[in-house]
Write a protein that holds these residues in place. Structure first.
Motif, mmCIF file in Angstrom:
data_model
loop_
_atom_site.group_PDB
_atom_site.id
_atom_site.type_symbol
_atom_site.label_atom_id
_atom_site.label_comp_id
_atom_site.label_asym_id
_atom_site.label_seq_id
_atom_site.Cartn_x
_atom_site.Cartn_y
_atom_site.Cartn_z
ATOM 1 N N TYR A 521 0.712 -1.147 0.197
ATOM 2 C CA TYR A 521 0.066 -0.112 0.035
ATOM 3 C C TYR A 521 0.902 1.127 0.012
ATOM 4 C CZ TYR A 521 -3.766 3.184 1.429
ATOM 5 O OH TYR A 521 -4.515 4.302 1.382
ATOM 6 N N ASP A 522 1.903 1.536 0.756
ATOM 7 C CA ASP A 522 2.851 2.629 0.693
ATOM 8 C C ASP A 522 3.347 2.706 -0.410
ATOM 9 O OD1 ASP A 522 1.938 3.016 3.566
ATOM 10 O OD2 ASP A 522 3.690 2.063 4.450
ATOM 11 N N LEU A 523 4.088 1.528 -0.897
ATOM 12 C CA LEU A 523 4.587 1.399 -2.289
ATOM 13 C C LEU A 523 3.924 1.979 -3.410
ATOM 14 C CD1 LEU A 523 7.273 0.913 -3.984
ATOM 15 C CD2 LEU A 523 6.333 -1.509 -4.135
ATOM 16 N N ALA A 524 2.596 1.600 -3.393
ATOM 17 C CA ALA A 524 1.522 2.110 -4.360
ATOM 18 C C ALA A 524 1.302 3.635 -4.301
ATOM 19 C CB ALA A 524 0.396 1.296 -4.148
ATOM 20 N N GLY A 525 1.400 4.000 -3.043
ATOM 21 C CA GLY A 525 1.291 5.436 -2.644
ATOM 22 C C GLY A 525 2.417 6.313 -3.099
ATOM 23 N N SER A 526 3.673 5.758 -3.204
ATOM 24 C CA SER A 526 4.781 6.535 -3.751
ATOM 25 C C SER A 526 4.828 6.712 -5.179
ATOM 26 C CB SER A 526 6.050 5.978 -3.267
ATOM 27 O OG SER A 526 6.261 5.856 -1.701
ATOM 28 N N LEU A 527 4.307 5.334 -5.881
ATOM 29 C CA LEU A 527 4.209 5.535 -7.166
ATOM 30 C C LEU A 527 3.285 6.542 -7.817
ATOM 31 C CD1 LEU A 527 4.868 4.392 -10.097
ATOM 32 C CD2 LEU A 527 3.122 2.582 -9.561
ATOM 33 N N HIS A 528 1.955 6.374 -6.976
ATOM 34 C CA HIS A 528 0.683 7.359 -7.300
ATOM 35 C C HIS A 528 1.043 8.776 -7.280
ATOM 36 C CE1 HIS A 528 -1.712 4.261 -8.225
ATOM 37 N NE2 HIS A 528 -1.944 3.483 -6.963
ATOM 38 N N SER A 529 1.987 9.184 -6.015
ATOM 39 C CA SER A 529 2.288 10.578 -5.900
ATOM 40 C C SER A 529 3.293 10.901 -6.965
ATOM 41 C CB SER A 529 3.131 10.451 -4.580
ATOM 42 O OG SER A 529 3.759 11.767 -4.443
ATOM 43 N N LEU A 530 4.327 9.960 -7.489
ATOM 44 C CA LEU A 530 4.989 10.319 -8.463
ATOM 45 C C LEU A 530 4.257 10.590 -10.007
ATOM 46 C CD1 LEU A 530 7.705 11.084 -9.987
ATOM 47 C CD2 LEU A 530 8.002 8.416 -9.775
ATOM 48 N N TRP A 531 3.273 9.662 -10.014
ATOM 49 C CA TRP A 531 2.585 9.701 -11.254
ATOM 50 C C TRP A 531 1.864 11.024 -11.308
ATOM 51 C CZ3 TRP A 531 1.288 5.577 -15.048
ATOM 52 C CH2 TRP A 531 0.443 5.795 -15.716
ATOM 53 N N ASN A 532 1.100 11.536 -10.042
ATOM 54 C CA ASN A 532 0.394 12.729 -10.111
ATOM 55 C C ASN A 532 1.207 13.838 -10.429
ATOM 56 O OD1 ASN A 532 -2.087 11.043 -9.689
ATOM 57 N ND2 ASN A 532 -1.763 11.305 -7.538
ATOM 58 N N ARG A 533 2.295 14.095 -9.858
ATOM 59 C CA ARG A 533 3.265 14.827 -10.119
ATOM 60 C C ARG A 533 3.486 15.163 -11.548
ATOM 61 N NH1 ARG A 533 6.968 16.752 -5.790
ATOM 62 N NH2 ARG A 533 6.268 15.890 -3.937
ATOM 63 N N GLY A 534 3.560 13.964 -12.304
ATOM 64 C CA GLY A 534 3.964 14.261 -13.644
ATOM 65 C C GLY A 534 2.817 14.782 -14.368
ATOM 66 N N ASN A 535 1.539 14.897 -13.812
ATOM 67 C CA ASN A 535 0.583 15.566 -14.430
ATOM 68 C C ASN A 535 0.594 17.023 -14.608
ATOM 69 O OD1 ASN A 535 -0.921 13.216 -14.648
ATOM 70 N ND2 ASN A 535 -1.877 13.492 -12.869
ATOM 71 N N ASP A 536 1.631 17.658 -13.873
ATOM 72 C CA ASP A 536 1.970 19.193 -13.784
ATOM 73 C C ASP A 536 3.192 19.392 -14.252
ATOM 74 O OD1 ASP A 536 -0.592 19.624 -12.678
ATOM 75 O OD2 ASP A 536 0.283 19.232 -10.417
ATOM 76 N N ASP A 537 4.276 18.323 -13.964
ATOM 77 C CA ASP A 537 5.734 18.622 -14.176
ATOM 78 C C ASP A 537 6.157 17.486 -15.292
ATOM 79 O OD1 ASP A 537 8.368 18.704 -14.516
ATOM 80 O OD2 ASP A 537 8.731 18.721 -12.537
ATOM 81 N N HIS A 538 6.107 17.789 -16.552
ATOM 82 C CA HIS A 538 6.337 16.952 -17.816
ATOM 83 C C HIS A 538 7.622 16.245 -17.427
ATOM 84 C CE1 HIS A 538 3.300 18.373 -20.923
ATOM 85 N NE2 HIS A 538 2.686 18.584 -19.670
ATOM 86 N N ALA A 539 8.627 16.699 -16.876
ATOM 87 C CA ALA A 539 9.779 16.117 -16.678
ATOM 88 C C ALA A 539 9.769 14.729 -15.840
ATOM 89 C CB ALA A 539 10.995 17.115 -15.985
ATOM 90 N N LEU A 540 8.601 14.667 -15.342
ATOM 91 C CA LEU A 540 8.495 13.599 -14.416
ATOM 92 C C LEU A 540 7.681 12.342 -14.831
ATOM 93 C CD1 LEU A 540 7.836 15.148 -10.432
ATOM 94 C CD2 LEU A 540 10.072 14.152 -11.495
ATOM 95 N N ARG A 541 7.235 12.730 -16.165
ATOM 96 C CA ARG A 541 6.438 11.481 -16.893
ATOM 97 C C ARG A 541 7.480 10.684 -17.096
ATOM 98 N NH1 ARG A 541 2.043 14.891 -20.281
ATOM 99 N NH2 ARG A 541 1.299 15.952 -18.544
ATOM 100 N N PHE A 542 6.859 9.188 -17.309
ATOM 101 C CA PHE A 542 7.643 7.900 -17.463
ATOM 102 C C PHE A 542 8.352 7.899 -18.889
ATOM 103 C CE2 PHE A 542 5.523 6.832 -13.741
ATOM 104 C CZ PHE A 542 6.421 6.515 -12.979
#
Length: 581
Positions: A521-542
């Protein structure tokens, strides 16, 4: 790779060097030296308690030890800073390359990442479910079954040699009750009205048994004396119930390695041999038990019985193994059964019991200690009750079993993966609420959906990358320039990946598979957080259009997350989602 274990190795090497230089006494016990994530991530990447636990045996101030140790630790290229805090804790900061190595390790050995050799092949017997063979499994058995199976998988992953075992309680009066209940269904199959008296099993699940008995015997046993049909019906019905139980377990994808029969102990001499073993140790005697505390039952009377001196091994009182009429108590075959497990060469025993067996723990531990001379530890895990709800209201089903809600009911309503995961979202000794609406809800508050959503996101990006022609082989991704992963959100995700091997060892040592569910659950939270940051910061998209190196690095990280999610879910017995529906 276990980065925390590696850095602990660096700390131990430095301590040994200090002892060699006369800065610490020789021969200090270092087993309590730990390297862990700090409570406050702002303090560093890892922290060690070395100076605190060694100060007293070394006869030195913890801060003095810490300052000398910190200087030595910074000589390792993986450690960029070692700061002494408070009375003597040391906070460590690691070079980013050390963290990036975690991703590479997950890619180089995806099936082995997180596996541990801590078990060293120690033979462990995990006995779980062990429901009376008198009907289908109910919702309480479901939780015990999932817990036991996940614990066995966890221990196997941690390097133990694990056997899953089911103890068939087919030696008591309940199987006679089953036979009589089946007889009434046999009469029903022959056109007569069944008489389901108080104490018999009323469930419809016995109707097919009655039909099968009719097919085998016709009407030849109608109105015959009980002694003419009871033994045959007992064996027939018990086997039918065991087949039903096996099918119920298969719904949860659980397969037992061994089925052991209580009935087989009777007449074999094994009960007598186990009791004689205890007698030879001076632990069996003839005596009278103290009356039960509180109000005395109407039928209680002081009578001499054969007793096991279980108080010599930590129990609250001695226990009867033979009644005054010369018959065995229910405890005697259980003693013999556990001796059989010891005799089969198991190094550790784990029993998974229902919450109503709490009073049985001390006496069983006492018996195992006595039988093995303290060599074989027994850990009894009690499984607390499950309460069923729908939208917060108590939930009632058809109760096809007659008196309870079955495992099959639950799995048909929620699905196997949801059922298994949710049964592990609480520690085994804590009550668990199972709300059919909430366990299927698509929200962060539903742990199984939250983790599976992370898995689906991994698969969606990997699918898109494959369509772009990116080489997604683990070998290729392991060669990516991971130095491109330098954003704090990316590093947070990598740090969470690094905790997985350490988490596995801690969960296995504590016999607590729910820790794996919490971690996911915590690992999923870290991934979702990074994913959501990518919505605003294109440099964080995969996927970085026009930057193949950055894309390769980010896909490598994502693949590593997928490796760990799949690994953890496999321990829990859950299939990773490739898409959400």
């Amino acid at each position: 790779m276990n980065l925390f274990a590696e850095i602990r190795g660096v700390v131990l090497d430095a301590l040994n060097a200090m002892a060699g230089a006369g800065e610490l006494p020789a021969g200090l016990d270092l087993k309590n030296v730990t390297v862990e994530p700090p409570r406050d991530p702002a303090h560093g990447d890892m922290a060690t308690n070395a100076a605190m636990v060694l100060a007293k045996p070394a006869g030195a101030k913890p801060r003095d030890i810490a300052e000398t140790l910190a200087l030595r630790l910074t000589a390792d290229p993986r450690i960029t800073a070692a700061d002494v805090a408070g009375p003597g804790f040391i906070n460590l900061r690691l070079d980013p390359a050390a963290w990036h190595g975690v991703v590479k390790d997950a890619l180089r050995a995806p099936d082995g990442f997180g596996r541990s050799g801590m078990g060293q092949g120690v033979r462990v017997n995990v006995e779980f479910v062990s429901a009376n063979p008198t009907g289908p499994m109910h919702v309480g058995h479901t939780r015990g079954a999932v817990f036991g199976d996940a614990l066995a998988s966890l221990l196997d992953f941690a390097g133990y040699d694990v056997t899953r075992e089911y103890y068939i309680n087919d030696g008591g009066a309940q199987v006679d009750v089953l036979a009589r209940s089946a007889y009434e269904r046999y009469r029903e199959a022959n056109g007569q009205t069944p008489v389901i008296a108080d104490g018999l099993y009323p469930g419809d699940y016995l109707k097919p048994v009655g039909e099968a008995l009719k097919e085998k015997y016709g009407d030849s046993l109608l109105d015959r004396p009980e002694e003419d049909w009871l033994p045959e019906f007992r064996e027939f019905a018990t086997e039918a119930m065991l087949q039903m139980i096996r099918e119920d377990l298969a719904l949860l994808n659980i397969t037992m390695d061994v089925y052991s029969s209580e009935k087989a102990l009777y007449g074999s001499g094994r009960i007598e041999a186990a009791i004689e073993r205890l007698r030879a140790a001076g632990l069996i005697y003839e005596g009278v038990l103290e009356p039960p505390k509180g109000k005395l039952p109407d039928d209680w009377e002081a009578r001499e019985q054969t007793l096991f001196r279980s108080t010599d091994h930590g129990d609250d009182q001695d226990r009867a193994v033979m009644k005054s009429d010369g018959s065995w108590t229910y405890f005697a075959p259980d003693i013999a059964y556990h001796w059989d497990k010891i005799d089969r060469g198991f190094d550790q025993l784990i029993d998974v019991f229902g919450a109503d067996h709490g009073g049985y723990v001390k006496r069983m531990n006492a018996a195992v200690k006595a039988l093995s001379n303290g060599r074989v530890p027994l850990d009894v895990k009690l499984i607390q009750l499950v309460k069923l709800f729908r939208n917060g209201e108590p939930f009632k089903m058809s109760k096809r079993a007659g008196t309870f809600i079955t495992l099959r009911d639950v799995v048909e309503q929620a699905g196997r993966d949801v059922t298994r995961f949710h049964m592990l979202t609480r520690k085994n000794d804590a009550p668990l609420d199972f709300d059919f609406a909430k366990v299927l809800e698509q929200s962060k508050d539903n742990p199984v959906w939250y983790v599976q959503y992370a898995s689906a996101r991994v698969h969606s990006v990997m699918k898109r990358a494959a369509e772009m022609g990116i080489d997604l082989s683990d070998a290729a991704l392991a060669q990516a320039d991971l130095a491109r992963l330098d954003h704090p959100a990316e590093m947070e995700l990598i740090r969470k990946l690094a905790e997985y091997p350490r988490l596995i060892e801690a969960a296995a040592a504590a016999h607590e598979p729910h820790r794996v569910a919490f971690y996911l659950y915590d690992l999923a939270g870290s991934l979702h957080s990074l994913w959501n940051r990518g919505n605003d910061d294109h440099a964080l998209r995969f996927i970085q259009d026009g930057d193949a190196e950055a894309t390769a690095a980010k896909i490598a990280l994502l693949r590593a997350v997928g490796v760990v999610i799949s690994s953890g879910l496999a321990i829990l017995g859950v299939t990773p989602a490739k898409e959400m529906r």
